[in-house]
Each structure stands twice: as structure tokens, then as C-alpha cells.
Scaffold this active site. Structure first.
Site, mmCIF file in Angstrom:
data_model
loop_
_atom_site.group_PDB
_atom_site.id
_atom_site.type_symbol
_atom_site.label_atom_id
_atom_site.label_comp_id
_atom_site.label_asym_id
_atom_site.label_seq_id
_atom_site.Cartn_x
_atom_site.Cartn_y
_atom_site.Cartn_z
ATOM 1 N N ARG A 166 0.882 -1.178 0.000
ATOM 2 C CA ARG A 166 0.000 0.000 0.000
ATOM 3 C C ARG A 166 0.907 1.211 0.000
ATOM 4 O O ARG A 166 1.572 1.506 1.007
ATOM 5 C CB ARG A 166 -0.906 -0.020 1.234
ATOM 6 C CG ARG A 166 -1.586 1.301 1.462
ATOM 7 C CD ARG A 166 -2.704 1.249 2.450
ATOM 8 N NE ARG A 166 -3.869 0.591 1.882
ATOM 9 C CZ ARG A 166 -5.091 0.679 2.399
ATOM 10 N NH1 ARG A 166 -5.316 1.385 3.493
ATOM 11 N NH2 ARG A 166 -6.107 0.058 1.832
ATOM 12 N N ASP A 222 -17.177 7.185 -1.259
ATOM 13 C CA ASP A 222 -15.897 6.963 -0.572
ATOM 14 C C ASP A 222 -15.580 8.235 0.215
ATOM 15 O O ASP A 222 -16.195 9.290 0.009
ATOM 16 C CB ASP A 222 -14.805 6.664 -1.620
ATOM 17 C CG ASP A 222 -13.454 6.321 -0.984
ATOM 18 O OD1 ASP A 222 -13.412 6.066 0.235
ATOM 19 O OD2 ASP A 222 -12.447 6.327 -1.712
HETATM 20 N N1 NVA Z 1 -9.935 6.639 -1.240
HETATM 21 C C1 NVA Z 1 -9.611 6.147 0.064
HETATM 22 C C2 NVA Z 1 -9.778 4.660 0.146
HETATM 23 C C3 NVA Z 1 -9.518 4.083 1.493
HETATM 24 C C4 NVA Z 1 -9.664 2.602 1.536
HETATM 25 C C5 NVA Z 1 -8.187 6.530 0.422
HETATM 26 O O1 NVA Z 1 -7.313 6.488 -0.457
HETATM 27 O O2 NVA Z 1 -7.943 6.890 1.561
HETATM 28 N N1 CP Z 2 -11.190 -0.238 2.482
HETATM 29 C C1 CP Z 2 -9.919 -0.267 2.883
HETATM 30 O O1 CP Z 2 -8.985 -0.494 2.108
HETATM 31 O O2 CP Z 2 -9.758 -0.050 4.212
HETATM 32 P P1 CP Z 2 -8.387 0.169 4.989
HETATM 33 O O3 CP Z 2 -7.849 1.501 4.554
HETATM 34 O O4 CP Z 2 -8.753 0.121 6.426
HETATM 35 O O5 CP Z 2 -7.451 -0.929 4.618
#
Ligand code: NVA
Ligand code: CP
Length: 312
Positions: free
Chosen positions: A101, A226
Site C-alpha cells: 500500500r 468513498d
Molecule cells: N480513497 C480512500 C480509500 C480508502 C480505503 C483513500 O485512499 O484513503
Molecule cells: N477499504 C480499505 O482499504 O480499508 P483500509 O484503509 O482500512 O485498509
């Protein structure tokens, strides 16, 4: 050849279908998969926070007899002390699969280019494909079929979840409406929109953009939103964003314009003060916790597929 999963375009429409079927089998018959990842290790590299992604991947590996290592690079930024390519080459000498991530999408591409084991995108600023595989699985559970449904996404649309939804819906034959305030910072990436429109045409569905939430949700089977403040959004931009996005908040009035059988989806984390009212996210039409649970089943199916380990 090593297979990576950086965007939904890395799998075919047929593979997506097979992954969704496998996810359903894993969820229904977990005992069949208890040994599937025996002696296998997943490395989980995190540059941003997470609840669902971390816990679902780690638990998923445990349930399939494997092991997961959590590696936070918050205090040791990727590509600074050690290059991304050295990190990838080193890690792939130890582990069987990597998920990461990261902020920059180009960083995960570089990680994958230098890895000799599959790399999964667990969210970048640009896309969040694991979320959308789980979402399609969840929609299939609720509606039985994907083709011909209509999904309306409202809110910040220059957004990783929106981009992956555009690809995922187009691949699955789901008509998708995307509604956002008429400012450049909320517009989905133009290349993603163009590609999604092409993919949609091949799969008998359409992609439409709107600047009105009310118009976009008319008759939709799924209303999706979102966070307005994704992990990478700087604090100083929050106030202005919230003001501009206010007409795109999902309320019960907005939900009432959708189809009778409509469900509400959100990838979480959610703000009940911003993008969604608590009467919606905590109401009867909300399926957000099924979505969250299904992250694990869908990712297990995805990992087995990338490792070519789906047979008996
Ligand atoms: N668009 C959000 C998704 C979180 C799972 C973010 O990038 O924070
Ligand atoms: N939806 C999602 O990816 O949640 P987290 O940011 O908690 O991993």
C-alpha cells in the site's frame, strides 16, 4: 511468468469471473483451503494506514495455512535509504508473494518490475483494485448477476476507488454513473474514463459522468461513495473540499431516488459527518460490513490465482 495485480487491467474478464467464483467457494467451504498456503509467506508493505486491508490479508493467509509479515515503511521511506528495486529483489528471495500500500502508483510499478514473486496493489493514490474485486463479489452475492445492474458512485471521483470501480464495472457489465462537483480536482482520470468506456462497450454496458448526484443515482441498484479525505489528501485542503463536496453527501433523500432494491456501499473508513449520513450507512440498505468481510475471501482467491494454486 510472474503475474502481478496492480490494476484490474492485469486480469481478463474471464479471470475476474473465475476469481469471483473461487471467492464464493472459499467463503462457503473454508476447510477445503486450509492447507493451500502451507509454508507460503506474504510480505505486506505499508506506507499508509489501514485496518481492513492489513487484517483481511493477514487473516486470509492464516486461514489458508500460510503466514504474513507486516512491514511498515512509515519510518524508513521506500526508495530513500534503500532503493525500491533493491527492496523488491531482496524481499522476493524470502517470500512467495508481496502486497504493498503505497502513495505513488509508479512506485508499485517499480516494485513489481523488480520482484520475482507476484506483487499485489493494496492501494495507491491512483487505484484500489483489491477493494473492487471484493465489491463485485459482494454485489454478486446480493443480486445474483452483475450484468445489466446500474451503480452510481457519488463524491470525490479523482480517487483510487472510483478509478478501480470504473474498470471493474466495465469488465463486469455493470452500467456505471460517476457524479462529482464540477471542479478539476474531483474529476476522474481522463485516461481511466476513456479506457473504461472502451471496456464497457465490449461488455455491453455504459460509463456516464455527471455533475449532479440526484441525476446520477436515478434508478441505480447500487449507491457507492468513498471518503472525501483520502489518506493522501493534505490537512489544509480539507475545509475547502468539504464545502465543494457537500451536495454529494449520501442521505436518505438521495437514496430514495435510487431503485427500490438499491443497496448502499462504501469501502470504509467512512465519515458520518461528511460523505454519508448515519441513517444511510447504519440503515437497512447498507452492506458495508459484508463488503469489508469479503475483502478477505476475494483476496484469498486472488492470491491463489496469482500463485497458480487454484487446483485440487
Ligand atoms: N480513497 C480512500 C480509500 C480508502 C480505503 C483513500 O485512499 O484513503
Ligand atoms: N477499504 C480499505 O482499504 O480499508 P483500509 O484503509 O482500512 O485498509
Amino acid at each position: 511468468m510472474v503475474r502481478h495485480f496492480l490494476t484490474l487491467k492485469d486480469i481478463s474478464v474471464d479471470e475476474l469471473k473465475t476469481i469471483l467464483e473461487l471467492a464464493a467457494d472459499i467463503k462457503e467451504n473454508p476447510e477445503k483451503y486450509e492447507e493451500k498456503m502451507r509454508n507460503k509467506t506474504l510480505l505486506m508493505i505499508f506506507e499508509k494506514p489501514s485496518l481492513r486491508t492489513r487484517v483481511s490479508f493477514e487473516t486470509g493467509m492464516t486461514r489458508m495455512g500460510g503466514h504474513a509479515i507486516f512491514y511498515s515503511i512509515k519510518d524508513s521511506p521506500l526508495g530513500k535509504k534503500e532503493s525500491i528495486s533493491d527492496t523488491a529483489k531482496t524481499a522476493s528471495r524470502f517470500v512467495d508473494i508481496i502486497m504493498a500500500r503505497l502513495y505513488k502508483h509508479s512506485d508499485i510499478e517499480e516494485l513489481a518490475e523488480n520482484s520475482s514473486v507476484p506483487v499485489i496493489n493494496a492501494l495507491t493514490d491512483f487505484t484500489h483494485p483489491c477493494q473492487i474485486v471484493a465489491d463485485l463479489f459482494t454485489i454478486k452475492e446480493k443480486f445474483g448477476e452483475l450484468k445489466g445492474l446500474k451503480l452510481a458512485y457519488v463524491g470525490d471521483s479523482n480517487n483510487n476507488v472510483t478509478h478501480s470501480l470504473l474498470y471493474g464495472c466495465a469488465m463486469a457489465g455493470i452500467n456505471i454513473n460517476v457524479a462529482f462537483p464540477d471542479y478539476p480536482e474531483f474529476r476522474p482520470d481522463s485516461t481511466v474514463v476513456k479506457e473504461a468506456k472502451q471496456i464497457a462497450e465490449e461488455n455491453g454496458c455504459v460509463v456516464k459522468l455527471f455533475n449532479s448526484a440526484e441525476e446520477a443515482v436515478k434508478g441505480a441498484n447500487i449507491i457507492y461513495t468513498d471518503s472525501w479525505m483520502s489518506y493522501h489528501i493534505p490537512k489544509e485542503e480539507e475545509e475547502e473540499r468539504a464545502e465543494k463536496l457537500a451536495p454529494f453527501r449520501v442521505t436518505s433523500a438521495l437514496m430514495s431516488r435510487a431503485a427500490e432494491n438499491a443497496v448502499f456501499m462504501h469501502c470504509l473508513p467512512a465519515s458520518r459527518k461528511q460523505e454519508v449520513a448515519s441513517e444511510v450507512i447504519d440503515g437497512a440498505k447498507s452492506i458495508v460490513f459484508d463488503q469489508a468481510e469479503n475483502r478477505m475471501h476475494a483476496q484469498n482467491a486472488l492470491m491463489l490465482t496469482l500463485l497458480n494454486n487454484t487446483g485440487e
